[in-house]
Design a protein around this motif. Sequence first.
Motif, PDB file in Angstrom:
ATOM      1  N   TYR A 169      23.050  -9.652 -59.467  1.00  0.00           N
ATOM      2  CA  TYR A 169      23.687  -9.343 -60.754  1.00  0.00           C
ATOM      3  C   TYR A 169      22.787  -8.467 -61.616  1.00  0.00           C
ATOM      4  O   TYR A 169      23.220  -7.433 -62.140  1.00  0.00           O
ATOM      5  CB  TYR A 169      24.015 -10.638 -61.489  1.00  0.00           C
ATOM      6  N   GLU A 170      21.538  -8.864 -61.777  1.00  0.00           N
ATOM      7  CA  GLU A 170      20.621  -8.130 -62.647  1.00  0.00           C
ATOM      8  C   GLU A 170      20.367  -6.715 -62.126  1.00  0.00           C
ATOM      9  O   GLU A 170      20.263  -5.762 -62.904  1.00  0.00           O
ATOM     10  CB  GLU A 170      19.310  -8.903 -62.785  1.00  0.00           C
ATOM     11  N   ALA A 171      20.290  -6.582 -60.793  1.00  0.00           N
ATOM     12  CA  ALA A 171      20.073  -5.259 -60.211  1.00  0.00           C
ATOM     13  C   ALA A 171      21.274  -4.354 -60.460  1.00  0.00           C
ATOM     14  O   ALA A 171      21.126  -3.177 -60.789  1.00  0.00           O
ATOM     15  CB  ALA A 171      19.802  -5.378 -58.714  1.00  0.00           C
ATOM     16  N   LEU A 172      22.481  -4.895 -60.325  1.00  0.00           N
ATOM     17  CA  LEU A 172      23.696  -4.118 -60.555  1.00  0.00           C
ATOM     18  C   LEU A 172      23.811  -3.708 -62.020  1.00  0.00           C
ATOM     19  O   LEU A 172      24.236  -2.592 -62.331  1.00  0.00           O
ATOM     20  CB  LEU A 172      24.928  -4.921 -60.125  1.00  0.00           C
ATOM     21  N   VAL A 173      23.427  -4.591 -62.915  1.00  0.00           N
ATOM     22  CA  VAL A 173      23.454  -4.270 -64.348  1.00  0.00           C
ATOM     23  C   VAL A 173      22.479  -3.137 -64.649  1.00  0.00           C
ATOM     24  O   VAL A 173      22.809  -2.179 -65.355  1.00  0.00           O
ATOM     25  CB  VAL A 173      23.114  -5.512 -65.194  1.00  0.00           C
ATOM     26  N   ASP A 174      21.265  -3.237 -64.101  1.00  0.00           N
ATOM     27  CA  ASP A 174      20.247  -2.209 -64.337  1.00  0.00           C
ATOM     28  C   ASP A 174      20.699  -0.842 -63.832  1.00  0.00           C
ATOM     29  O   ASP A 174      20.318   0.192 -64.390  1.00  0.00           O
ATOM     30  CB  ASP A 174      18.929  -2.597 -63.658  1.00  0.00           C
ATOM     31  N   CYS A 175      21.519  -0.856 -62.781  1.00  0.00           N
ATOM     32  CA  CYS A 175      21.988   0.410 -62.197  1.00  0.00           C
ATOM     33  C   CYS A 175      23.353   0.819 -62.745  1.00  0.00           C
ATOM     34  O   CYS A 175      24.035   1.666 -62.158  1.00  0.00           O
ATOM     35  CB  CYS A 175      22.032   0.294 -60.676  1.00  0.00           C
ATOM     36  N   LYS A 176      23.768   0.194 -63.849  1.00  0.00           N
ATOM     37  CA  LYS A 176      25.004   0.560 -64.559  1.00  0.00           C
ATOM     38  C   LYS A 176      26.275   0.316 -63.743  1.00  0.00           C
ATOM     39  O   LYS A 176      27.293   0.969 -63.965  1.00  0.00           O
ATOM     40  CB  LYS A 176      24.961   2.039 -64.988  1.00  0.00           C
ATOM     41  N   LYS A 177      26.234  -0.627 -62.796  1.00  0.00           N
ATOM     42  CA  LYS A 177      27.425  -0.973 -62.022  1.00  0.00           C
ATOM     43  C   LYS A 177      28.042  -2.227 -62.640  1.00  0.00           C
ATOM     44  O   LYS A 177      27.989  -3.318 -62.080  1.00  0.00           O
ATOM     45  CB  LYS A 177      27.062  -1.189 -60.553  1.00  0.00           C
ATOM     46  N   SER A 178      28.627  -2.051 -63.828  1.00  0.00           N
ATOM     47  CA  SER A 178      29.077  -3.178 -64.629  1.00  0.00           C
ATOM     48  C   SER A 178      30.207  -3.962 -63.980  1.00  0.00           C
ATOM     49  O   SER A 178      30.240  -5.197 -64.059  1.00  0.00           O
ATOM     50  CB  SER A 178      29.507  -2.697 -66.020  1.00  0.00           C
ATOM     51  N   GLU A 179      31.142  -3.278 -63.333  1.00  0.00           N
ATOM     52  CA  GLU A 179      32.282  -3.983 -62.727  1.00  0.00           C
ATOM     53  C   GLU A 179      31.828  -4.881 -61.588  1.00  0.00           C
ATOM     54  O   GLU A 179      32.223  -6.051 -61.504  1.00  0.00           O
ATOM     55  CB  GLU A 179      33.311  -2.974 -62.218  1.00  0.00           C
ATOM     56  N   ALA A 180      30.980  -4.341 -60.708  1.00  0.00           N
ATOM     57  CA  ALA A 180      30.464  -5.140 -59.594  1.00  0.00           C
ATOM     58  C   ALA A 180      29.593  -6.283 -60.109  1.00  0.00           C
ATOM     59  O   ALA A 180      29.646  -7.406 -59.594  1.00  0.00           O
ATOM     60  CB  ALA A 180      29.667  -4.260 -58.639  1.00  0.00           C
TER      61      ALA A 180
END
Length: 375
Positions: A169-180
Motif C-alpha cells: 500500500y505505502e509503495a503504491l501511494v508513494d508512486c501515485k497509484k492511488s486506485e491500486a
Amino acid sequence: MSVPAFIDITEEDQASELRAYIKSKGAEISEENSEGGLHVDLAQIIEACDVCLKDDDKDVESVMNSIVSLLLILETEKQEALIESLCEKLVKAREGERPTLRMQLLSNLFHGMDENTPARYTVYCGLIKVAATCNAIAFIPTDLDQVRKWIIDWNLDTEKKHTLLRLVYEALVDCKKSEAAAKVMVELLGSYTEDNASQARVDAHRCIVRALKDPNSFLFDHLLALKPVRFLEGELIHDLLTIFVSAKLAAYVKFYQSNKDFIDSLGLSHEQNMAKMRLLTFLGMAAEMKEISFDTLVEELQIGVDDVEAFVIDAVRTKMVYCKIDQTQRKVVVSHSTHRTFGKQQWQQLHDNLSSWKQNLATVKSSLQTLSTSA
C-alpha cells in the motif's frame, strides 16, 4: 531459473573466489573457506558483500549473482537466515546507490526460489522497499489477486500478512497509484477481525483520509462496513466519513465550521471537500428526483444561479450521472444517477426493476406468439 555465476566450478571453489574478490575490495574477510561448510562461508561472504555495492566495477553483478546462485543450492532450512541477511544488505544500501542492480539481484533470488517457499516473503518485501526508493514499483508485481495467492502459498501468519499488505500500500501511494493503493488498503482492513480490529486504528484512519483526498474517489459506503473503521465510531474522522457517505453539503459545512483545525490537520483541502460534497449532494438528489429546479440546486449546492450550467457539465463528465439542462423550464432532467450508497433499499429497487422488465418481456413474448399463431 538459471542465475548467472562466475564459471563452472565447485561450490567450494566458487566460495573461495568470492572471498578473494570481496577481500580485494577492502572487506575484512579471510580468503580461506570455513570448516563449517558452505552455509557458514555464505554467512561470512554476505556479511562483507556490501563493499561490492559501492563499486562501479562491471564484475559486481556477476559477484552478487554468484552469491545468489550459491544460496539457491542450500537446503531450505539453511537458506532463511542467510536470505534475510542478504535482503537486509540490499535494502539498507543508501538511496540512489545502484537501485537497479539491487532490484535485479532480489528479483533473481525471488524467481529462483520455489514458488511456495516461505522465505520468498522476505525477498518480496525487500523488492518492494527498494522499488519504492527509486519510483520503480511498476516493475514489481503488485496485482492484488497475485498478492493474495502468495499470502496463501507462503502460509503467512496474520502479522506478516498485514506487514506485506501495508508495505505494498505505502509503495503504491508513494508512486501515485492511488486506485491500486486503495484496493490494497481495503484488503488490509478487511483482513482484521473483531478481536484485533482495534490494532488497525492507524491504518483505518489513513485509509479514510486517503479516500477523501483522492480526487477520483466519490463512493465511500464500503469503508463503513470494515471492522477497523467501525471501531472508530464516535470519533471525528468517522463522523466526517459518514457525512461523505450519505449527508448533504450543508452537513459538511456545519462540521467544518466546528472542526476547521481537525480538517486542516488531516491535510485535506476544504475547497476540494466542498467540490466533492456538491457532487455527492447532487448525486443524492438525482437518485430521488428525475427533475431538479435551478432554485433547488442553488440552495442545496450553495452556488450562484450562473454557475449551475457549469456545475452540471462537470458532474456529467464524471459519468456518475446522466442528465440534460432545460434552460426554458430552468431545471435539470435526470436520466440516470449512481447511488451514493447501495443497501437494502437499493437492492429492493433493483429487484422491482428486474421484475418489471421480466414481466414486460413475458408480455412481449406472449404477444409475438399470438401474432405468430394468427399468421
